[in-house]
Scaffold this motif. Structure first.
Motif, PDB file in Angstrom:
ATOM      1  N   PRO A  31       0.829  -1.222   0.000  1.00  0.00           N
ATOM      2  CA  PRO A  31       0.000   0.000   0.000  1.00  0.00           C
ATOM      3  C   PRO A  31       0.855   1.260   0.000  1.00  0.00           C
ATOM      4  CG  PRO A  31      -0.851  -1.598   1.568  1.00  0.00           C
ATOM      5  CD  PRO A  31       0.457  -2.140   1.079  1.00  0.00           C
ATOM      6  N   TYR A  32       0.481   2.196  -0.816  1.00  0.00           N
ATOM      7  CA  TYR A  32       1.236   3.440  -0.953  1.00  0.00           C
ATOM      8  C   TYR A  32       1.002   4.321   0.267  1.00  0.00           C
ATOM      9  CZ  TYR A  32       3.888   6.486  -4.068  1.00  0.00           C
ATOM     10  OH  TYR A  32       4.883   7.210  -4.647  1.00  0.00           O
ATOM     11  N   PRO A  33       2.040   5.018   0.737  1.00  0.00           N
ATOM     12  CA  PRO A  33       1.841   5.896   1.900  1.00  0.00           C
ATOM     13  C   PRO A  33       0.787   6.960   1.611  1.00  0.00           C
ATOM     14  CG  PRO A  33       4.181   5.632   1.387  1.00  0.00           C
ATOM     15  CD  PRO A  33       3.435   5.033   0.249  1.00  0.00           C
ATOM     16  N   ALA A  34       0.125   7.379   2.667  1.00  0.00           N
ATOM     17  CA  ALA A  34      -0.878   8.435   2.510  1.00  0.00           C
ATOM     18  C   ALA A  34      -0.197   9.693   1.982  1.00  0.00           C
ATOM     19  CB  ALA A  34      -1.550   8.714   3.843  1.00  0.00           C
ATOM     20  N   PRO A  35      -0.838  10.396   1.055  1.00  0.00           N
ATOM     21  CA  PRO A  35      -0.218  11.615   0.522  1.00  0.00           C
ATOM     22  C   PRO A  35      -0.147  12.712   1.579  1.00  0.00           C
ATOM     23  CG  PRO A  35      -2.481  11.415  -0.246  1.00  0.00           C
ATOM     24  CD  PRO A  35      -2.160  10.135   0.476  1.00  0.00           C
ATOM     25  N   VAL A  36       0.780  13.642   1.355  1.00  0.00           N
ATOM     26  CA  VAL A  36       0.877  14.810   2.222  1.00  0.00           C
ATOM     27  C   VAL A  36      -0.415  15.604   2.097  1.00  0.00           C
ATOM     28  CG1 VAL A  36       2.106  16.984   2.572  1.00  0.00           C
ATOM     29  CG2 VAL A  36       3.372  14.897   2.064  1.00  0.00           C
ATOM     30  N   ALA A  37      -0.856  16.182   3.185  1.00  0.00           N
ATOM     31  CA  ALA A  37      -2.106  16.939   3.185  1.00  0.00           C
ATOM     32  C   ALA A  37      -2.097  18.014   2.109  1.00  0.00           C
ATOM     33  CB  ALA A  37      -2.315  17.581   4.551  1.00  0.00           C
ATOM     34  N   ALA A  38      -3.166  18.074   1.344  1.00  0.00           N
ATOM     35  CA  ALA A  38      -3.276  19.081   0.290  1.00  0.00           C
ATOM     36  C   ALA A  38      -3.379  20.469   0.911  1.00  0.00           C
ATOM     37  CB  ALA A  38      -4.492  18.805  -0.577  1.00  0.00           C
ATOM     38  N   PRO A  39      -2.768  21.471   0.284  1.00  0.00           N
ATOM     39  CA  PRO A  39      -2.846  22.825   0.839  1.00  0.00           C
ATOM     40  C   PRO A  39      -4.254  23.395   0.735  1.00  0.00           C
ATOM     41  CG  PRO A  39      -1.744  22.839  -1.300  1.00  0.00           C
ATOM     42  CD  PRO A  39      -1.941  21.411  -0.940  1.00  0.00           C
ATOM     43  N   VAL A  40      -4.671  24.083   1.783  1.00  0.00           N
ATOM     44  CA  VAL A  40      -5.950  24.777   1.787  1.00  0.00           C
ATOM     45  C   VAL A  40      -5.706  26.239   2.136  1.00  0.00           C
ATOM     46  CG1 VAL A  40      -7.334  22.742   2.347  1.00  0.00           C
ATOM     47  CG2 VAL A  40      -6.358  24.119   4.195  1.00  0.00           C
ATOM     48  N   ASP A  41      -6.649  27.079   1.746  1.00  0.00           N
ATOM     49  CA  ASP A  41      -6.474  28.530   1.882  1.00  0.00           C
ATOM     50  C   ASP A  41      -6.920  28.995   3.268  1.00  0.00           C
ATOM     51  OD1 ASP A  41      -5.882  31.103   1.232  1.00  0.00           O
ATOM     52  OD2 ASP A  41      -7.493  31.371  -0.227  1.00  0.00           O
ATOM     53  N   THR A  42      -6.172  28.538   4.295  1.00  0.00           N
ATOM     54  CA  THR A  42      -6.448  28.946   5.674  1.00  0.00           C
ATOM     55  C   THR A  42      -5.141  29.386   6.321  1.00  0.00           C
ATOM     56  OG1 THR A  42      -6.141  26.675   6.472  1.00  0.00           O
ATOM     57  CG2 THR A  42      -8.382  27.361   5.921  1.00  0.00           C
ATOM     58  N   PRO A  43      -5.174  30.404   7.176  1.00  0.00           N
ATOM     59  CA  PRO A  43      -3.937  30.918   7.778  1.00  0.00           C
ATOM     60  C   PRO A  43      -3.273  29.894   8.698  1.00  0.00           C
ATOM     61  CG  PRO A  43      -5.742  32.488   8.009  1.00  0.00           C
ATOM     62  CD  PRO A  43      -6.344  31.205   7.555  1.00  0.00           C
TER      63      PRO A  43
END
Length: 641
Positions: A31-43
């Motif tokens: 199983p492939y590692p979980a991807p890095v969290a996608a960037p969101v537009d929050t400070p």
């Protein structure tokens, strides 16, 4: 006769191992590692402090310290991978070393991502509100390790090389308080705003991460700041760092030419998208050359004698104009798939023929309009671009749009057969396509309109703003049609997206000129030799260094057919020790003679002779006027009053 029927049984027995093997289950993927969290537009909560200590000039080591406000739980820190202007995943992660993360002196363990080596994962313990992150960035010591950007007199600091940032947020939402510790007595220049000084440590005003990465810093011993401003509403400075103080000398005539560049750019775009613009310019024979765009500055670097031997630099004189143009084209207006929310989201490069090709065109135009390069030299260099395409068969298999994938494919490393592989042709072929568009607009409008009108329309919006404004192909076509109605979609589709083996010379012919060849080297060219050697690309099909080392061989050329290749060394020409002048004379003599040109060369340990039966002469590309036609090309290159 009785027949023995044993073969089917033997076949069946022989097949048993095969059947058994076929029934054995094969491997399954882990199983492939979980991807890095996608960037969101929050400070991101809080401000990250960053100190880059560049005082170890002997070892070219940068000591980096970050103080990162955190909350308990999982945290991923990213090292920038996709660097704007590089168009490829070139973040130098291998040069980050000795990473130590602590909280109140206690070590916090980290794990590098298995599938994403630019990601560092850690767990923040309960009660911890701040992490201290320390590491070293190791600048190259020799050219084989990369561009030299650091020595005892100078540093070019790109902040993306000395920053780790939290994943999960847009880069514009992460605030930094950057600082730099300089060697005693060094001066510096950057688009960042200085907030305070503490001895040799400079503290800059707080900025979001995207602005920090877009604001490199030059620092060094020998420094001069030259004012190129067109007025109080358009502040432009040329910040020059040099090997020696003598290299900083600029004549009044050279100063006037650089000031004219800022004037002509202002007249072209009728706007600006910076608070003030800072050219960061290194003149050095040890620091590697550079040309990298930023919104309110640019990293520029060339030879030490840029000012002191002005005539020798004609070929690369468009460097400053090119990078300055990027403030409008590429930084302010940017293809929508080249803009990314942070520096670890992949960029898509399919509109680089606009981002870079149009910039290349206006870089040539502004260099001529400012007087930094003569009209004759500009025309000759444009002719050389077309002639190189005529000698390069890569156009027969690869459409121009596919060359925009090249930065990601090769990380911009040199290629063995550039004329067939085709490389990053979106720069130079883009120049010819936009010249075609400019002359077409002038032809259709009977001189009433030009691509200058497109510049003002497309890049002049939101004057004074430096918030990136994105676009796509349809926006380009719509703006062109607003300037001059035409089937611009078909124009671009056939030249960019479809296979187009023919050399795009329509811009020349519509401009009143045509590609031609001569045996007479133009006078300006004698003072500005090609990269320290000589190019015979349009005759024998090779270029060579002063030492005789072959730099390049054009696919299918006479030199190619004779078995020559890059990396071989020419030893003699017709029995005489090799020099570029000797090879030039041999080509000229063969044009009217009967014998072959004999090149003695070394390939590995072997010494061989190549006999090339070539009669075509030097074939130096130039443009010549087409009689009784409007001279639109020189009108394009003339200063705007």
């Amino acid at each position: 006769m009785m027949k023995l029927r044993v073969f089917p049984l033997l076949v069946a027995i022989a097949a048993l191992p095969l059947l058994a093997a076929a029934q054995t289950p094969g491997p399954e993927p882990v199983p492939y590692p979980a991807p890095v969290a996608a960037p969101v537009d929050t400070p991101y909560p809080g401000t990250i402090s960053l100190l880059a200590d560049v005082t170890d000039t002997a070892h070219r080591i940068v000591h980096v310290t970050e103080q990162i406000p955190v909350q308990a739980g999982a945290l991923t820190l990213l090292y920038p991978q996709w660097i704007p202007g590089n168009h490829s995943p070139t973040g130098p992660i291998s040069r980050l070393t000795d990473l130590r993360i602590t909280a109140s002196g206690a070590r916090i363990p980290w794990v590098r991502g298995q599938a994403n080596v630019y990601a560092f994962h850690l767990q923040v313990p309960d009660g911890v509100t701040s992490l201290q992150v320390e590491y070293y960035f190791l600048a190259p010591l020799v050219p084989a390790q990369g561009r030299i950007s650091f020595d005892g007199n100078f540093i070019d600091l790109s902040w993306n090389t000395v920053v780790l940032y939290p994943a999960g947020h847009f880069s514009r939402d992460i605030q930094y308080a950057p600082a730099i510790a300089l060697p005693a007595g060094w001066k510096y220049a950057t688009a960042l705003t200085t907030a305070a000084r503490d001895g040799s440590t400079v503290h800059f005003a707080r900025v979001p991460l995207n602005t920090l990465v877009d604001s490199p810093l030059y620092a060094g011993v020998n420094y001069k700041r030259i004012n190129l401003s067109t007025g109080p509403d358009n502040i432009v400075h040329l910040n020059v760092f040099a090997d020696t103080a003598a290299d900083l000398a600029i004549t009044p005539e050279e100063l006037a030419l650089h000031q004219a560049l800022a004037v002509q750019a202002q007249r072209l775009f009728a706007s600006h998208h910076y608070t003030q613009y800072n050219f960061l310019f290194s003149l050095s024979n040890t620091i590697g050359g550079e040309g990298l765009e930023h919104h309110q500055s640019s990293e520029d670097g060339t030879r030490a004698n840029y000012f002191t031997d002005w005539a020798a630099g004609v070929r690369n004189r468009d460097l400053l104009a090119h990078e300055y143009t990027h403030s409008w084209n590429g930084k302010f207006r940017r293809p929508n798939d080249l803009w990314t929310p942070n520096f670890n989201v992949p960029m898509r490069d399919d509109l680089l023929w606009v981002y870079e090709g149009l910039t290349q065109y206006w870089g040539y135009v502004l260099t001529a309009r400012s007087g930094m390069r003569s009209l004759e030299a500009t025309r000759d260099l444009m002719a050389g671009i077309a002639a190189n395409f005529a000698a390069s068969p890569g156009r027969t298999w690869r459409p121009l749009v596919d060359t925009t994938n090249q930065p990601s494919m090769s990380q911009r490393s040199p290629q063995p057969w550039a004329s067939m592989q085709r490389g990053e042709d979106y720069y130079q072929e883009g120049l010819l396509i936009w010249l075609d568009a400019d002359t077409k607009i002038r032809e259709l409008s009977h001189g009433a309109k030009s691509l200058d009108d497109f510049a003002k329309l497309f890049y002049g919006v939101h004057n004074g703003s430096y918030v990136t404004d994105t676009y796509d192909l349809n926006d380009i076509v719509a703006a062109l049609n607003q300037v001059q109605p035409y089937d611009w979609m078909h124009f671009l589709q056939t030249r960019v997206y479809q296979l187009h083996p023919a050399v795009p010379v329509e811009g020349f012919t519509q401009g009143g000129w045509r590609l031609a060849y001569t045996d007479q080297e133009p006078r300006w060219m004698r003072r500005a030799p090609a990269f320290g050697g000589a190019s015979f690309s349009t005759s024998l099909g090779l270029s060579v260094a002063r030492t005789g080392m072959i730099n390049n061989v054009w696919w299918g050329s006479p030199a190619f057919k004779a078995g020559l290749a890059q990396g071989m060394k020419l030893l003699a020409v017709n029995g005489t020790a090799f020099t570029a002048a000797a090879l030039t004379q041999a080509i000229l003599a063969a044009e009217h003679g009967a014998g072959a040109i004999h090149l003695l060369y070394q390939s590995g340990d072997a010494v061989k002779d190549a006999a090339i039966a070539y009669r075509g002469g030097l074939r130096i590309p130039i443009l010549e006027r087409i009689p009784n036609t409007p001279d639109r090309l020189d009108a394009i290159l003339a200063p705007v009053r």
